[in-house]
Scaffold this motif. Structure first.
Motif, PDB file in Angstrom:
ATOM      1  N   VAL A   1       0.163   0.668  -1.104  1.00 19.62           N
ATOM      2  CA  VAL A   1      -1.039  -0.102  -0.788  1.00 19.62           C
ATOM      3  C   VAL A   1      -1.847   0.506   0.348  1.00 19.62           C
ATOM      4  O   VAL A   1      -2.988   0.116   0.583  1.00 19.62           O
TER       5      VAL A   1
ATOM      6  N   ARG B   1      -5.377  -9.451   1.556  1.00 20.68           N
ATOM      7  CA  ARG B   1      -4.134 -10.143   1.188  1.00 20.68           C
ATOM      8  C   ARG B   1      -3.150 -10.283   2.351  1.00 20.68           C
ATOM      9  O   ARG B   1      -2.012 -10.707   2.151  1.00 20.68           O
TER      10      ARG B   1
ATOM     11  N   THR C   1       4.114   0.165   1.302  1.00 15.69           N
ATOM     12  CA  THR C   1       4.358  -0.207  -0.090  1.00 15.69           C
ATOM     13  C   THR C   1       4.660  -1.697  -0.187  1.00 15.69           C
ATOM     14  O   THR C   1       5.065  -2.329   0.794  1.00 15.69           O
ATOM     15  N   LEU C   2       4.469  -2.235  -1.373  1.00 22.48           N
ATOM     16  CA  LEU C   2       4.903  -3.603  -1.637  1.00 22.48           C
ATOM     17  C   LEU C   2       6.424  -3.584  -1.765  1.00 22.48           C
ATOM     18  O   LEU C   2       6.979  -2.752  -2.491  1.00 22.48           O
TER      19      LEU C   2
ATOM     20  N   GLU D   1       4.904  -0.342  -5.051  1.00 24.56           N
ATOM     21  CA  GLU D   1       3.536   0.141  -5.227  1.00 24.56           C
ATOM     22  C   GLU D   1       2.910   0.447  -3.876  1.00 24.56           C
ATOM     23  O   GLU D   1       3.008  -0.343  -2.936  1.00 24.56           O
TER      24      GLU D   1
ATOM     25  N   LEU E   1      -1.829  -7.759   3.965  1.00 28.68           N
ATOM     26  CA  LEU E   1      -0.881  -6.651   3.958  1.00 28.68           C
ATOM     27  C   LEU E   1      -1.004  -5.786   5.212  1.00 28.68           C
ATOM     28  O   LEU E   1       0.007  -5.307   5.740  1.00 28.68           O
TER      29      LEU E   1
ATOM     30  N   GLU F   1      -8.351  -2.122  -3.358  1.00 32.54           N
ATOM     31  CA  GLU F   1      -7.842  -3.118  -4.316  1.00 32.54           C
ATOM     32  C   GLU F   1      -6.749  -4.007  -3.720  1.00 32.54           C
ATOM     33  O   GLU F   1      -6.367  -5.011  -4.334  1.00 32.54           O
ATOM     34  N   PHE F   2      -6.254  -3.685  -2.535  1.00 33.64           N
ATOM     35  CA  PHE F   2      -5.211  -4.491  -1.894  1.00 33.64           C
ATOM     36  C   PHE F   2      -5.696  -5.194  -0.629  1.00 33.64           C
ATOM     37  O   PHE F   2      -4.925  -5.900   0.018  1.00 33.64           O
ATOM     38  N   GLN F   3      -6.951  -5.005  -0.271  1.00 33.04           N
ATOM     39  CA  GLN F   3      -7.475  -5.614   0.947  1.00 33.04           C
ATOM     40  C   GLN F   3      -7.621  -7.124   0.798  1.00 33.04           C
ATOM     41  O   GLN F   3      -7.740  -7.639  -0.312  1.00 33.04           O
TER      42      GLN F   3
ATOM     43  N   VAL G   1      -5.815   0.292   4.280  1.00 31.95           N
ATOM     44  CA  VAL G   1      -5.310  -0.378   3.082  1.00 31.95           C
ATOM     45  C   VAL G   1      -6.304  -0.105   1.956  1.00 31.95           C
ATOM     46  O   VAL G   1      -7.513  -0.264   2.141  1.00 31.95           O
TER      47      VAL G   1
END
Length: 172
Positions: free
Chosen positions: A70, A99, A62-63, A68, A101, A95-97, A92
């Motif tokens: 991810v 970055r 999560t963030l 949220e 994360l 929509e979150f790739q 991941v």
């Protein structure tokens, strides 16, 4: 040390309500390097393994600031070249790739595996034709040992890279 503007991640232990995340990561896009999508029955079985692992731990990523979700990551035991090691893998959401994360999550799961004080090494085995996952390994501090023939899922052989980090020394 790498400086990044990426949001920080938190690892949340896998819970009963996380089945939706398995469904989201079961798309052809998300599974093209690991044998393709699983059936609903296979997903349900995987969910149960994640809830009650024999060893290791699965997490929802999560963030840290918003909570949220991810993606997911975890570590589990694998017999490898005559020894028992920890293995890790992650996903991941699209929509979150891109970055950073997954790199943060890989570093966090390395610390979780280290804290378990069970096995010396944590390995990752991304497909040799998956540049993003191989980059995650490199950026998270894993050492590339080289290509290997790897079975995943059961009955599906692929060419993977064997990446490893030493949990006792913190170095490879």
């Amino acid at each position: 040390m790498e400086i990044t503007n990426a949001p920080q991640v938190r690892l949340e232990p896998w819970a009963e309500g996380d089945f939706w995340l398995l469904r989201r990561t079961n798309s052809p896009e998300m599974t093209e390097h690991v044998g393709g999508p699983e059936t609903e029955e296979q997903l349900a079985s995987r969910h149960q393994r994640y809830l009650t692992p024999e060893a290791g731990q699965m997490y929802r990523v999560t963030l840290a600031d918003t909570g949220e979700t991810v993606g997911s990551i975890g570590f589990w035991e694998r017999a490898w070249q005559g020894a028992t090691v920890w293995e890790t893998g992650w996903g991941v959401l699209p929509e979150f790739q891109g970055r950073g994360l997954a790199v943060q999550a890989a570093r966090a799961v390395t610390e979780a595996a280290r804290a378990a004080r069970t096995h010396r090494y944590l390995h990752a085995y991304p497909s040799t034709d998956h540049p993003a996952s191989n980059a995650v390994c490199r950026k998270a501090g894993f050492q590339l040992l080289g290509p290997v023939r790897f079975e995943y899922p059961k009955g599906h052989w692929m060419e993977s890279n064997d990446w490893r980090t030493d949990l006792e020394s913190g170095q490879d």
